[in-house]
Structure formats: structure tokens, C-alpha cells
Design an enzyme around this catalytic site. Structure first.
Site, PDB file in Angstrom:
ATOM      1  N   GLY A  18       0.815  -1.214   0.000  1.00 24.57           N
ATOM      2  CA  GLY A  18       0.000   0.000   0.000  1.00 24.57           C
ATOM      3  C   GLY A  18       0.846   1.261   0.000  1.00 24.57           C
ATOM      4  CG  ASN A  20      -1.187   3.000  -3.820  1.00 22.47           C
ATOM      5  OD1 ASN A  20      -1.055   2.016  -3.081  1.00 22.47           O
ATOM      6  ND2 ASN A  20      -2.372   3.417  -4.215  1.00 22.47           N
ATOM      7  CB  SER A  21      -2.812   5.500  -0.674  1.00 25.60           C
ATOM      8  OG  SER A  21      -3.820   6.287  -0.096  1.00 25.60           O
ATOM      9  N   GLY A  22      -1.576   7.532   1.449  1.00 23.82           N
ATOM     10  CA  GLY A  22      -1.515   7.803   2.882  1.00 23.82           C
ATOM     11  C   GLY A  22      -0.139   7.686   3.485  1.00 23.82           C
ATOM     12  N   GLY A  24       1.611   5.175   3.639  1.00 25.36           N
ATOM     13  CA  GLY A  24       2.468   4.329   2.806  1.00 25.36           C
ATOM     14  C   GLY A  24       3.412   5.154   1.958  1.00 25.36           C
ATOM     15  CB  SER A 148      -5.777   0.480  14.190  1.00 27.01           C
ATOM     16  OG  SER A 148      -6.702   1.439  14.666  1.00 27.01           O
ATOM     17  CE1 TYR A 174      -8.943  -0.928   9.953  1.00 27.99           C
ATOM     18  CE2 TYR A 174      -9.426   0.158  12.043  1.00 27.99           C
ATOM     19  CZ  TYR A 174      -8.604  -0.027  10.944  1.00 27.99           C
ATOM     20  OH  TYR A 174      -7.424   0.687  10.844  1.00 27.99           O
TER      21      TYR A 174
END
Length: 302
Positions: A18, A20-22, A24, A148, A174
Site C-alpha cells: 500500500g 501508493n497512498s496515505g 504508505g 490500530s 475492522y
């Protein structure tokens, strides 16, 4: 980023799921800036390439190679792992960063509930496939799993991990997946004790990234409520770079070398919930995960 200051990762190979986002993106930025060869994995190669190009335009010096990887597809995981082992060494650092959060009920390509399937089963399969190559390095290697604080509201239902016989809860699912991340990391730390591989999990903080699209999106909240939630939550939001700092600390801090299996928050060792310290459940979850993966992979002739 202070967490990477003075660190030299020249000659090291890192995998960031991941990327590619946030957080990451910021994790890739920090590792590559320190000289690591970074494999940025993304479901979309195009999205990953855009990030890699921007980071290079920003002056990031390390090599960034984009590879397709869909953690919701066991065939994709196997293809990536097989190609990686044929072309690369290690990795020295495996950052399990990708994830989905509080999404409506859906399923992976292999029939797993999407959140436990992506956040837990997908990363478990990837780590299992790459672990022998990490051990073969004979030099220090680390697995870092982004969990988390939501693990605190989760519980593991070994009999029904995929909500086939109970009412689906987006947040309950989650929480279950993030609790699974910590339990598996602790079990992995136990299984790799005395080896070159160390394992860490972390809570990155509350971050304004695309991960929250299902929480703040129109499918869950009206526009007015969405705006109000955003304003009220803003003081607690971290930037992606601030959120990535704990991932980087887990990946490179020499102070953690003797503490494999710990959980971090704000770059400090913290105690996770009591449920996340249940080593009997950790062993049972590991066994159940292996069993379900074996069944799914048998159907695919993997």
C-alpha cells in the site's frame, strides 16, 4: 522525518504494501531517502508509478520499484512473492502497511470477508512466503505491521472470522482484523526468537488519509454530518508524515532490537489491550489462518 535522521539503508531492500497512498507514501519516501531500494506495492501499478515519479521529482535518492500486489487475491500474492524471490534479496524490511477500514460487507476474490481477508489473511500469506528469504539474509531483518488502537474494540471469532453466521459490523470487523495483526505479530516474534528477524506492530494515530473514505463518505454520513465530524476530529488528526513516523521507528530504531513482538504508539512501546496479549489465542489464530489459507490455495492449485 526525525525517525530516519542519520540512518543509512544503502544496500537494503524494503517492501511496503500500500505504498501508493496515505502513510504508505511517506514510509516509502523515508526509506528511499535513507538509501533503501524500495519495492512499492499497489493494487494499481498506475497509481504506484505516479507516487514513485513524484517522490523522484522531490529528490528522493533511493530506487523505487513499483509492483502490482492485491492482498485480497491469493493468486496475486503468490505471483508477487514468486517474482520477488527470483529477482530480489530479502527483504531486509517488510512493512505491512496496506489495509481497508470499516467498509460495507464485501469479500475478497477467495471468499474471505474483505477486512480480515485483506488486513490479516493477505499480509499473513505474504509474510509466510517471504520469511524464508528474510531468514536467509543472516543480517538483521524486520517485519512491521501497521495495526490500530481499534484493536481494542475487536474480538476474534475463530468459528466465524468471515461473518457468515453473525451480523456484520463494519467496525467490529475492522477491530477483529487489527487485533489479528497484533496477535499474529506476537506469535511470529515467538516463532522467530533467536533468529535475525524481529517483528513489531503499531498504532500510527488518527490520520486524514483515503483509508477513512468509508467512515466519512456519503454512504455512511450526510454531507453536513461529514463536515461536522471532520471539524471536530481535526485536532486529533496527524499528517501522513507524522503517522508514518512510528512505522519508520519500528523499522529502523536500534533501541527496539531486543524487544521483538512489542506494540508501538507515538514511536514508544505501549501495552496493547489484554486481548492482544493472549498468546493462546495467538497460537489458535495462527493455526486457523494456516488451515483456511491451505484450503483456499488448494482450490487454486497454488
Amino acid at each position: 522525518m526525525d525517525a530516519i535522521e542519520g540512518v543509512d539503508l544503502t544496500g537494503k531492500t524494503s517492501v511496503v504494501t500500500g505504498g501508493n497512498s496515505g502513510i504508505g507514501v511517506e514510509t516509502v519516501r523515508a526509506l528511499a531517502s535513507a538509501g533503501s531500494r524500495v519495492i512499492l506495492t499497489s493494487r494499481s501499478v498506475e497509481a504506484g508509478e505516479k507516487v514513485a515519479q513524484q517522490l523522484k521529482a522531490d529528490g528522493v535518492k533511493g530506487d523505487i520499484i513499483v509492483k502490482q500486489l492485491d492482498l485480497a487475491d491469493l493468486q496475486s500474492i503468490r505471483r508477487f512473492s514468486k517474482a520477488f524471490k527470483a529477482e530480489e534479496r530479502g527483504p531486509d524490511l517488510l512493512i505491512l502497511n496496506a489495509g481497508v477500514m470499516a467498509c460495507p460487507l464485501s469479500h475478497t476474490k477467495d471468499g474471505f470477508e474483505m477486512q480480515i481477508g485483506t488486513n490479516h489473511f493477505g499480509h499473513f500469506a505474504l509474510t509466510r512466503d517471504l520469511l524464508p528469504s528474510m531468514k536467509a539474509l543472516k543480517t538483521p531483518a524486520r517485519v512491521v505491521a501497521v495495526s490500530s488502537r481499534a484493536h481494542e474494540m475487536g474480538s476474534i471469532s475463530l468459528e466465524d472470522l468471515h461473518y457468515r453466521n453473525r451480523a456484520y459490523s463494519a467496525w467490529g470487523s475492522y477491530g477483529q482484523s487489527k487485533l489479528a495483526n497484533i496477535l499474529v505479530a506476537k506469535e511470529l516474534a515467538k516463532r522467530t526468537e533467536g533468529s535475525n528477524v524481529k517483528v513489531y506492530t503499531l498504532h500510527p494515530g488518527v490520520i486524514n488519509t483515503p483509508l477513512g473514505r468509508h467512515v466519512y463518505g456519503e454512504s455512511y454520513l450526510g454531507s453536513a454530518v461529514k463536515l461536522a465530524v471532520g471539524i471536530l476530529a481535526w485536532p486529533w488528526f496527524k499528517s501522513p508524515a507524522q503517522g508514518a513516523a512510528t512505522s519508520i521507528t519500528a523499522a529502523v530504531s536500534p533501541d527496539l532490537e531486543a524487544h521483538s513482538g512489542v506494540y508501538l504508539h507515538d514511536s514508544q512501546i505501549k501495552e496493547p489491550s489484554k486481548s492482544a496479549q493472549d498468546m493462546e489465542m495467538a497460537a489458535e489464530l495462527w493455526a486457523e489462518t494456516e488451515k483456511q489459507l491451505a484450503e483456499a490455495e488448494k482450490k487454486l492449485n497454488l
